[in-house]
Every structure is written in C-alpha cells, then in structure tokens.
Design an enzyme around this catalytic site. Structure first.
Site, PDB file in Angstrom:
ATOM      1  N   SER A  17      52.909  35.759  40.887  1.00 19.20           N
ATOM      2  CA  SER A  17      51.858  36.079  39.659  1.00 19.20           C
ATOM      3  C   SER A  17      52.012  35.657  37.957  1.00 19.20           C
ATOM      4  O   SER A  17      52.957  36.446  37.257  1.00 19.20           O
ATOM      5  CB  SER A  17      51.082  37.314  40.120  1.00 19.20           C
ATOM      6  OG  SER A  17      50.643  38.102  39.227  1.00 19.20           O
TER       7      SER A  17
ATOM      8  N   CYS B 209      45.716  46.220  32.282  1.00 21.55           N
ATOM      9  CA  CYS B 209      46.991  46.768  32.036  1.00 21.55           C
ATOM     10  C   CYS B 209      47.855  47.537  31.868  1.00 21.55           C
ATOM     11  O   CYS B 209      47.958  47.805  29.904  1.00 21.55           O
ATOM     12  CB  CYS B 209      47.251  45.118  32.415  1.00 21.55           C
ATOM     13  SG  CYS B 209      49.397  45.640  33.236  1.00 21.55           S
TER      14      CYS B 209
ATOM     15  N   CYS C 242      55.680  44.425  28.322  1.00 21.48           N
ATOM     16  CA  CYS C 242      55.337  42.905  28.695  1.00 21.48           C
ATOM     17  C   CYS C 242      55.139  42.705  27.677  1.00 21.48           C
ATOM     18  O   CYS C 242      54.000  43.402  26.334  1.00 21.48           O
ATOM     19  CB  CYS C 242      54.208  42.875  29.888  1.00 21.48           C
ATOM     20  SG  CYS C 242      53.378  41.048  30.000  1.00 21.48           S
TER      21      CYS C 242
ATOM     22  N   CYS D  84      48.853  48.393  41.067  1.00 20.10           N
ATOM     23  CA  CYS D  84      48.809  46.864  40.383  1.00 20.10           C
ATOM     24  C   CYS D  84      48.232  47.659  38.816  1.00 20.10           C
ATOM     25  O   CYS D  84      47.517  48.169  38.987  1.00 20.10           O
ATOM     26  CB  CYS D  84      48.030  45.688  40.839  1.00 20.10           C
ATOM     27  SG  CYS D  84      47.939  45.203  42.070  1.00 20.10           S
TER      28      CYS D  84
ATOM     29  N   CYS E  52      47.311  42.170  28.306  1.00 20.37           N
ATOM     30  CA  CYS E  52      45.289  42.216  28.949  1.00 20.37           C
ATOM     31  C   CYS E  52      45.588  43.996  28.884  1.00 20.37           C
ATOM     32  O   CYS E  52      46.036  44.684  29.045  1.00 20.37           O
ATOM     33  CB  CYS E  52      46.125  42.133  30.472  1.00 20.37           C
ATOM     34  SG  CYS E  52      47.370  40.332  30.959  1.00 20.37           S
TER      35      CYS E  52
ATOM     36  N   CYS F  67      57.185  44.251  45.980  1.00 28.24           N
ATOM     37  CA  CYS F  67      56.742  43.779  44.314  1.00 28.24           C
ATOM     38  C   CYS F  67      57.815  44.426  43.280  1.00 28.24           C
ATOM     39  O   CYS F  67      58.638  45.249  42.481  1.00 28.24           O
ATOM     40  CB  CYS F  67      55.212  45.339  44.272  1.00 28.24           C
ATOM     41  SG  CYS F  67      54.771  44.686  42.445  1.00 28.24           S
TER      42      CYS F  67
ATOM     43  N   GLY G 282      56.440  43.060  33.819  1.00 28.47           N
ATOM     44  CA  GLY G 282      56.027  41.688  33.577  1.00 28.47           C
ATOM     45  C   GLY G 282      56.179  40.553  33.145  1.00 28.47           C
ATOM     46  O   GLY G 282      55.113  40.807  34.343  1.00 28.47           O
ATOM     47  N   GLU G 283      55.697  39.300  32.813  1.00 27.83           N
ATOM     48  CA  GLU G 283      55.627  38.032  33.196  1.00 27.83           C
ATOM     49  C   GLU G 283      56.240  37.155  33.563  1.00 27.83           C
ATOM     50  O   GLU G 283      57.487  36.727  32.646  1.00 27.83           O
ATOM     51  CB  GLU G 283      53.998  37.437  31.922  1.00 27.83           C
ATOM     52  CG  GLU G 283      54.014  35.939  31.449  1.00 27.83           C
ATOM     53  CD  GLU G 283      54.071  35.304  33.488  1.00 27.83           C
ATOM     54  OE1 GLU G 283      51.892  36.665  32.992  1.00 27.83           O
ATOM     55  OE2 GLU G 283      54.457  34.559  33.862  1.00 27.83           O
TER      56      GLU G 283
ATOM     57  N   GLU H 148      60.875  49.707  37.302  1.00 28.80           N
ATOM     58  CA  GLU H 148      60.008  49.763  38.340  1.00 28.80           C
ATOM     59  C   GLU H 148      59.876  48.670  39.101  1.00 28.80           C
ATOM     60  O   GLU H 148      60.018  48.215  39.427  1.00 28.80           O
ATOM     61  CB  GLU H 148      58.952  50.325  37.962  1.00 28.80           C
ATOM     62  CG  GLU H 148      58.646  51.913  37.242  1.00 28.80           C
ATOM     63  CD  GLU H 148      57.668  53.007  36.821  1.00 28.80           C
ATOM     64  OE1 GLU H 148      57.643  53.543  37.044  1.00 28.80           O
ATOM     65  OE2 GLU H 148      56.261  51.770  36.819  1.00 28.80           O
TER      66      GLU H 148
ATOM     67  N   HIS I 199      40.711  37.248  36.498  1.00 27.99           N
ATOM     68  CA  HIS I 199      39.609  37.834  35.918  1.00 27.99           C
ATOM     69  C   HIS I 199      38.474  37.844  35.493  1.00 27.99           C
ATOM     70  O   HIS I 199      37.788  38.327  34.990  1.00 27.99           O
ATOM     71  CB  HIS I 199      40.631  39.005  35.034  1.00 27.99           C
ATOM     72  CG  HIS I 199      42.442  39.369  35.214  1.00 27.99           C
ATOM     73  ND1 HIS I 199      42.202  39.639  37.163  1.00 27.99           N
ATOM     74  CD2 HIS I 199      43.177  39.433  35.321  1.00 27.99           C
ATOM     75  CE1 HIS I 199      43.139  40.252  37.204  1.00 27.99           C
ATOM     76  NE2 HIS I 199      44.105  40.108  36.844  1.00 27.99           N
TER      77      HIS I 199
ATOM     78  N   SER J  93      46.582  35.590  38.064  1.00 27.86           N
ATOM     79  CA  SER J  93      45.619  36.626  37.524  1.00 27.86           C
ATOM     80  C   SER J  93      44.332  36.106  36.655  1.00 27.86           C
ATOM     81  O   SER J  93      44.411  36.230  35.010  1.00 27.86           O
ATOM     82  CB  SER J  93      46.288  37.475  36.779  1.00 27.86           C
ATOM     83  OG  SER J  93      47.334  38.419  37.222  1.00 27.86           O
TER      84      SER J  93
HETATM   85  N1  SAH Z   1      52.153  39.415  34.578  1.00 27.11           N
HETATM   86  C1  SAH Z   1      51.650  39.015  35.980  1.00 27.11           C
HETATM   87  C2  SAH Z   1      52.050  39.335  36.804  1.00 27.11           C
HETATM   88  C3  SAH Z   1      52.706  41.440  37.157  1.00 27.11           C
HETATM   89  S1  SAH Z   1      50.356  41.945  37.095  1.00 27.11           S
HETATM   90  C4  SAH Z   1      50.547  38.769  36.050  1.00 27.11           C
HETATM   91  O1  SAH Z   1      49.646  39.265  34.736  1.00 27.11           O
HETATM   92  O2  SAH Z   1      49.946  38.239  36.880  1.00 27.11           O
HETATM   93  C5  SAH Z   1      50.062  42.177  38.494  1.00 27.11           C
HETATM   94  C6  SAH Z   1      48.733  42.139  38.910  1.00 27.11           C
HETATM   95  O3  SAH Z   1      47.506  43.066  38.955  1.00 27.11           O
HETATM   96  C7  SAH Z   1      47.508  40.744  37.931  1.00 27.11           C
HETATM   97  O4  SAH Z   1      47.208  40.348  38.705  1.00 27.11           O
HETATM   98  C8  SAH Z   1      47.272  42.049  37.201  1.00 27.11           C
HETATM   99  O5  SAH Z   1      46.379  41.168  35.918  1.00 27.11           O
HETATM  100  C9  SAH Z   1      46.633  43.259  37.624  1.00 27.11           C
HETATM  101  N2  SAH Z   1      46.320  44.588  37.331  1.00 27.11           N
HETATM  102  C10 SAH Z   1      46.836  44.716  36.126  1.00 27.11           C
HETATM  103  N3  SAH Z   1      46.321  45.421  35.812  1.00 27.11           N
HETATM  104  C11 SAH Z   1      45.911  46.388  36.444  1.00 27.11           C
HETATM  105  C12 SAH Z   1      44.607  47.124  37.097  1.00 27.11           C
HETATM  106  N4  SAH Z   1      45.339  48.278  35.891  1.00 27.11           N
HETATM  107  N5  SAH Z   1      44.490  46.967  38.031  1.00 27.11           N
HETATM  108  C13 SAH Z   1      44.257  46.305  38.655  1.00 27.11           C
HETATM  109  N6  SAH Z   1      45.156  45.484  38.707  1.00 27.11           N
HETATM  110  C14 SAH Z   1      46.244  45.540  37.329  1.00 27.11           C
HETATM  111 FE1  SF4 Z   2      51.432  41.653  31.406  1.00 26.52          FE
HETATM  112 FE2  SF4 Z   2      50.476  41.001  33.679  1.00 26.52          FE
HETATM  113 FE3  SF4 Z   2      50.156  43.466  32.624  1.00 26.52          FE
HETATM  114 FE4  SF4 Z   2      48.887  41.357  31.442  1.00 26.52          FE
HETATM  115  S1  SF4 Z   2      48.592  42.143  33.768  1.00 26.52           S
HETATM  116  S2  SF4 Z   2      50.696  42.740  30.159  1.00 26.52           S
HETATM  117  S3  SF4 Z   2      50.263  39.698  31.780  1.00 26.52           S
HETATM  118  S4  SF4 Z   2      52.299  42.227  32.970  1.00 26.52           S
END
Ligand code: SAH
Ligand code: SF4
Length: 365
Positions: free
Chosen positions: A204, A125, A118, A346, A122, A111, A172-173, A98, A228, A226
């Site tokens: 990110s 996510c 991934c 996000c 987290c 984006c 993804g990371e 996506e 948090h 990220s």
């Molecule tokens: N994997 C990388 C980049 C993708 S996620 C990372 O974790 O940084 C992009 C951003 O969205 C990250 O800051 C992630 O923590 C945040 N994110 C993930 N799930 C979310 C959610 N359900 N609501 C709000 N932000 C979220």
């Molecule tokens: Fe992967 Fe980023 Fe989602 Fe964490 S927030 S599971 S690193 S995509």
C-alpha cells in the site's frame, strides 16, 4: 567469535551462502546446504540451530559460530474482542514497531510495518504524527512475520496456516524503504520457505510515482493506492505527497502498472471523512478519475485517534457512496474496522519511539 555472528533472518540465499563459504563451512557448489537451512528457517520456523535435525551435529555446531536466529523482543501483545491481535515489538536498537494480525473466515492477514513512524504526514493518520525514526531493515521486517507465527503457533508454513496474506499497511511508507521491503517480499514469497505468492502480498502506498513503476517491473505484488481524494486541491491537503506527485501522474502510473495491464485489479483505498470527501459528487469524480483501470475501491471508515482532526462519515453516507460506485461497475467493499479497542485499526498505529537524530529523520523526503 561470538560478536562476529550474523543474524540469519533477513539474509537472501546468496548472502547465507557467502557467509558459509567465507567461514569455510561449505564449498562453492553446496547449494543444497543453503536450501536445507532455508527450509528449517522459513518452513519450520525453528528458533534454535539444534533443531535443524537433518543437518549433521558437527555442522550445526559450526553454524552456531557464525549465525544467530534471534528474533527481536516482544514488548507487548494486545488482543481485541474481535480476534485482532497487535504486537508491539522492541527492536535491537530499542525502537518500537507495531504489527497486527487480522483473522477472517477465509484468510488471516498480517499487517506489517516498513518504517518506525513515517516522514509523510497525511492529515488523518496517526503514524504521520510520529517523526520517522528510521527505515526498518529486511531482518526487522521479516522478523515481524516470524514473531507473529511464533505467537500464533503457525509453523510449519503449510496449507492450513493462519497467516495467509501479508499487507504492507502498518507504520510507514513502504516505497520509501524500497530495497528492504523488496528483499522481504522475496523472502515471503520464496517457494521453499514461507511460500506466500505475490498474489497474497499487498503493497500500500500513498503514491510515490517513480517507485510504483519500478516496483511493478521488479516485484509486482498486489498494489493498493491510498487515493482518498479526487482533485489535487483536496489531496494536497490531506495526502501532502500529492504536491510532489499529483493525481495525473499517479493515475498514469496505475494505468502503466503491469498487473493492471494484465487486467488484474488495483485497489484504491478511500478513507471516508465526513463532509470532506464523501459526497456523491466526490463518488462521481472518483469513477471518472479511474475510468478504464481494472480496480476495486476499498472504502475505509475513518478511524479516530486522540485529537484527530476529522470525523468518520455516517454509515448511511458510506452506504450511499458505496452503492454509487457499485452501480458504476466497481466492487466497493467497506473495510470492516478491526481492533479499534486496542488502537490497531488502519491509521491508528503509533509507537512511542521518538526521533533520535535529526539527520536520519528526513530519509528520502
Ligand atoms: N503508508 C502507506 C501504508 C500504510 S497506511 C499508505 O499510506 O498507503 C494503510 C492505509 O490506512 C492507507 O490507505 C492509509 O491512508 C489508511 N489510513 C491512515 N490513517 C487512517 C485512519 N485514521 N483511518 C482510516 N484509514 C487510515
Ligand atoms: Fe505515512 Fe501512510 Fe500514514 Fe500517510 S497514511 S502518514 S503515508 S503511514
């Protein structure tokens, strides 16, 4: 001959040159040919070699024997009421990925995804609940931009283009797919093609410490962390990679990141989870933790997904938290939730691809 064709998208200039030399189509010193092709590809966005009209017809015919300019298939386009667009892209191998376009008054952000799924999970996510199928290749990453520009009729890559910024915040990371992401950034920022400065590209990461430092030295885009959580106990739970790279090491890497040494700001992303990390004590701990780092804090309202285990903090609490951080001298914009009606916000991305082979599902963990 046809099955020997290479897809030119995602190749570096040197790789394009080697293919042309190997096929006896150019001589060693004919760099201008590569430059011409590159310009057609990435400035004009042509989808057909016949459209490279400054190149002789004979050479165009020869190019067709070695290269294709094929994009992956567009599986689905969804448009949100707020203008956000999500594209589901079907890769050559059938996997789905996506990409999201977010238009704003002063810029348009794409984006992009760096992996299918991934390996990290987290807790908040949606992507993390999907098993990693694979790392995307440079071609698959760059193609996301090509398709987006095709769909938006956003060629050539001139001043008024709709996509002015790129963020690696999709699935993804990105630092677990370091080489392909790095090559993609080199293509995005090439000044004779797509021409996006690295100031307009944000990587990110959830905090892969060794690669953050390497990235800073080698590529140096804008960096978003990220974060948090402000203590290891909570971060271990919600961003489990913290067990491998705890906060102390992560914050040190941020201090050492070259941009930050040059007083350019690092973005800390902070998802607002009700009753979990959103108290004013947490805000104080956040300010203490990043003391001295040139920083901006992006507060992200939690975006729910089916069966997600958290709730978003109240608007009132997000405001109080933001004001506290502002008073401490940091800019703390609340990220507007975009495209929630099409699950494009996000952390909501998750394609239906499933793990095919166990052996490739544990890349780099
Ligand atoms: N994997 C990388 C980049 C993708 S996620 C990372 O974790 O940084 C992009 C951003 O969205 C990250 O800051 C992630 O923590 C945040 N994110 C993930 N799930 C979310 C959610 N359900 N609501 C709000 N932000 C979220
Ligand atoms: Fe992967 Fe980023 Fe989602 Fe964490 S927030 S599971 S690193 S995509």
């Amino acid at each position: 001959m046809t099955n020997l064709k290479t897809n030119i998208i995602g190749l570096s200039r040197d790789q394009i040159k080697s293919v042309l030399i190997d096929a006896d189509l150019i001589k060693l010193n004919e760099n201008f040919r590569v430059k011409q092709i590159w310009h057609w590809l990435y400035f004009h966005g042509v989808t057909n070699i016949d459209d490279m009209t400054s190149i002789s017809i004979d050479l165009r015919e020869d190019l067709k024997t070695v290269f294709t300019l094929k994009r992956p298939e567009l599986d689905k386009e969804q448009c949100s009421t707020d203008g956000t667009i999500k594209w589901l892209i079907k890769l050559e191998d059938g996997n789905l990925v996506e990409t999201v376009y977010i238009p704003e008054d002063s810029r348009g952000t794409l984006c992009v995804s760096s992996q299918v799924g991934c390996t990290l999970n987290c807790k908040f996510c949606h992507t993390g609940t999907q098993k990693l199928v694979k790392n995307l290749s440079t071609e698959e990453i760059v193609s996301q931009l090509m398709i987006a520009r095709d769909q938006l009729k956003d060629w050539p890559a001139n001043e008024n283009r709709k996509i002015s910024n790129i963020v690696f915040m999709g699935m993804g990371e990105p630092l677990y797919n370091y080489d392909a992401v790095k090559k993609s950034v080199e293509i995005f920022s090439d000044q004779e093609g797509i021409k996006l400065s690295t100031k307009r590209i944000t990587l990110s990461t959830s905090g892969i410490v060794p690669q953050i430092l390497e990235w800073g030295k080698e590529v140096d885009t804008v960096l978003a962390i990220s974060l948090h959580a402000t203590n290891d106990e909570l971060r271990n739970e919600i961003v489990p990679i913290n067990k491998k790279y705890p906060l102390k090491e992560l914050i040190k890497a941020c201090r050492d990141y070259p941009r930050s040494r040059n007083s350019r700001r690092i973005t800390f992303e902070y998802v607002m989870l009700k009753g979990v990390n959103d108290s004013l004590e947490d805000a104080q701990a956040l300010v203490d933790l990043i003391e001295g780092i040139p920083a901006k804090i992006n507060l992200i309202p939690f975006n729910p997904w089916p069966d997600s285990p958290y709730e978003c903090s109240s608007n009132n609490q997000i405001k109080k938290f933001g004001d506290f951080i502002n008073d401490a001298g940091y800019s703390s914009p609340v990220r507007k939730t975009r495209g929630q009606d099409i699950m494009a916000a996000c952390g909501q991305l998750k394609s239906d691809s499933i793990k095919i082979r166990k052996s490739i599902s544990r890349l780099q963990v």
